[in-house]
Motif scaffolding. Sequence first.
Motif, PDB file in Angstrom:
ATOM      1  N   LEU A  50       0.837  -1.193   0.000  1.00 56.04           N
ATOM      2  CA  LEU A  50       0.000   0.000   0.000  1.00 56.04           C
ATOM      3  C   LEU A  50       0.873   1.244   0.000  1.00 56.04           C
ATOM      4  O   LEU A  50       1.914   1.279   0.649  1.00 56.04           O
ATOM      5  CB  LEU A  50      -0.882   0.026   1.245  1.00 56.04           C
ATOM      6  N   TYR A  54      -2.784   5.229   1.828  1.00 52.93           N
ATOM      7  CA  TYR A  54      -3.626   4.119   2.272  1.00 52.93           C
ATOM      8  C   TYR A  54      -3.110   3.525   3.570  1.00 52.93           C
ATOM      9  O   TYR A  54      -3.895   3.100   4.415  1.00 52.93           O
ATOM     10  CB  TYR A  54      -3.706   3.043   1.186  1.00 52.93           C
ATOM     11  N   SER A  55      -1.819   3.480   3.762  1.00 51.92           N
ATOM     12  CA  SER A  55      -1.258   2.947   5.002  1.00 51.92           C
ATOM     13  C   SER A  55      -1.712   3.774   6.197  1.00 51.92           C
ATOM     14  O   SER A  55      -2.074   3.222   7.244  1.00 51.92           O
ATOM     15  CB  SER A  55       0.268   2.924   4.941  1.00 51.92           C
ATOM     16  N   VAL A  58      -5.330   2.937   6.922  1.00 57.51           N
ATOM     17  CA  VAL A  58      -5.486   1.630   7.554  1.00 57.51           C
ATOM     18  C   VAL A  58      -5.140   1.709   9.039  1.00 57.51           C
ATOM     19  O   VAL A  58      -5.790   1.068   9.873  1.00 57.51           O
ATOM     20  CB  VAL A  58      -4.613   0.576   6.832  1.00 57.51           C
ATOM     21  N   LEU A  61      -8.043   2.458  11.321  1.00 55.18           N
ATOM     22  CA  LEU A  61      -9.104   1.456  11.421  1.00 55.18           C
ATOM     23  C   LEU A  61      -8.935   0.620  12.686  1.00 55.18           C
ATOM     24  O   LEU A  61      -7.843   0.546  13.252  1.00 55.18           O
ATOM     25  CB  LEU A  61      -9.071   0.547  10.188  1.00 55.18           C
ATOM     26  N   VAL A  65      -9.836  -5.008  11.774  1.00 59.08           N
ATOM     27  CA  VAL A  65      -9.902  -4.657  10.355  1.00 59.08           C
ATOM     28  C   VAL A  65      -8.488  -4.510   9.792  1.00 59.08           C
ATOM     29  O   VAL A  65      -8.219  -4.914   8.666  1.00 59.08           O
ATOM     30  CB  VAL A  65     -10.717  -3.357  10.152  1.00 59.08           C
ATOM     31  N   GLN A  66      -7.564  -3.978  10.592  1.00 61.60           N
ATOM     32  CA  GLN A  66      -6.171  -3.867  10.148  1.00 61.60           C
ATOM     33  C   GLN A  66      -5.593  -5.248   9.844  1.00 61.60           C
ATOM     34  O   GLN A  66      -4.880  -5.431   8.854  1.00 61.60           O
ATOM     35  CB  GLN A  66      -5.324  -3.186  11.215  1.00 61.60           C
ATOM     36  N   ASP A  68      -7.274  -7.857   8.858  1.00 64.49           N
ATOM     37  CA  ASP A  68      -7.852  -8.309   7.593  1.00 64.49           C
ATOM     38  C   ASP A  68      -7.170  -7.664   6.397  1.00 64.49           C
ATOM     39  O   ASP A  68      -6.890  -8.319   5.401  1.00 64.49           O
ATOM     40  CB  ASP A  68      -9.358  -7.998   7.539  1.00 64.49           C
ATOM     41  N   VAL A  69      -6.868  -6.372   6.499  1.00 62.22           N
ATOM     42  CA  VAL A  69      -6.183  -5.661   5.410  1.00 62.22           C
ATOM     43  C   VAL A  69      -4.800  -6.265   5.192  1.00 62.22           C
ATOM     44  O   VAL A  69      -4.375  -6.488   4.055  1.00 62.22           O
ATOM     45  CB  VAL A  69      -6.102  -4.151   5.693  1.00 62.22           C
ATOM     46  N   ASP A  70      -4.082  -6.540   6.264  1.00 67.03           N
ATOM     47  CA  ASP A  70      -2.760  -7.148   6.147  1.00 67.03           C
ATOM     48  C   ASP A  70      -2.834  -8.507   5.472  1.00 67.03           C
ATOM     49  O   ASP A  70      -1.991  -8.851   4.645  1.00 67.03           O
ATOM     50  CB  ASP A  70      -2.109  -7.303   7.517  1.00 67.03           C
TER      51      ASP A  70
END
Length: 72
Positions: A50, A54-55, A58, A61, A65-66, A68-70
């Motif tokens: 990212l 975007y980082s 994130v 959040l 959720v972080q 899940d993004v990772d």
Amino acid sequence: MDEDKKSRLAPYLREALETDALDRSFLQKLAVGIYNPEGKEDANKPAAVLDDAYSDFVLELPGEVQADVDRY
């Protein structure tokens, strides 16, 4: 995929590849996802990164959720 390669595939995988992607059954999608000889080139691609904007988003959040993004 050329016909020579198709003829060497297992019959079930050959049938799955010949079926339209939207019409495949769950097992056909699974077989194509695991054994598709054309999909092997994606395995050598580097992990997506990212950009800074975007980082930073994130990091704001919730922790779950972080994670899940990772993972994605």
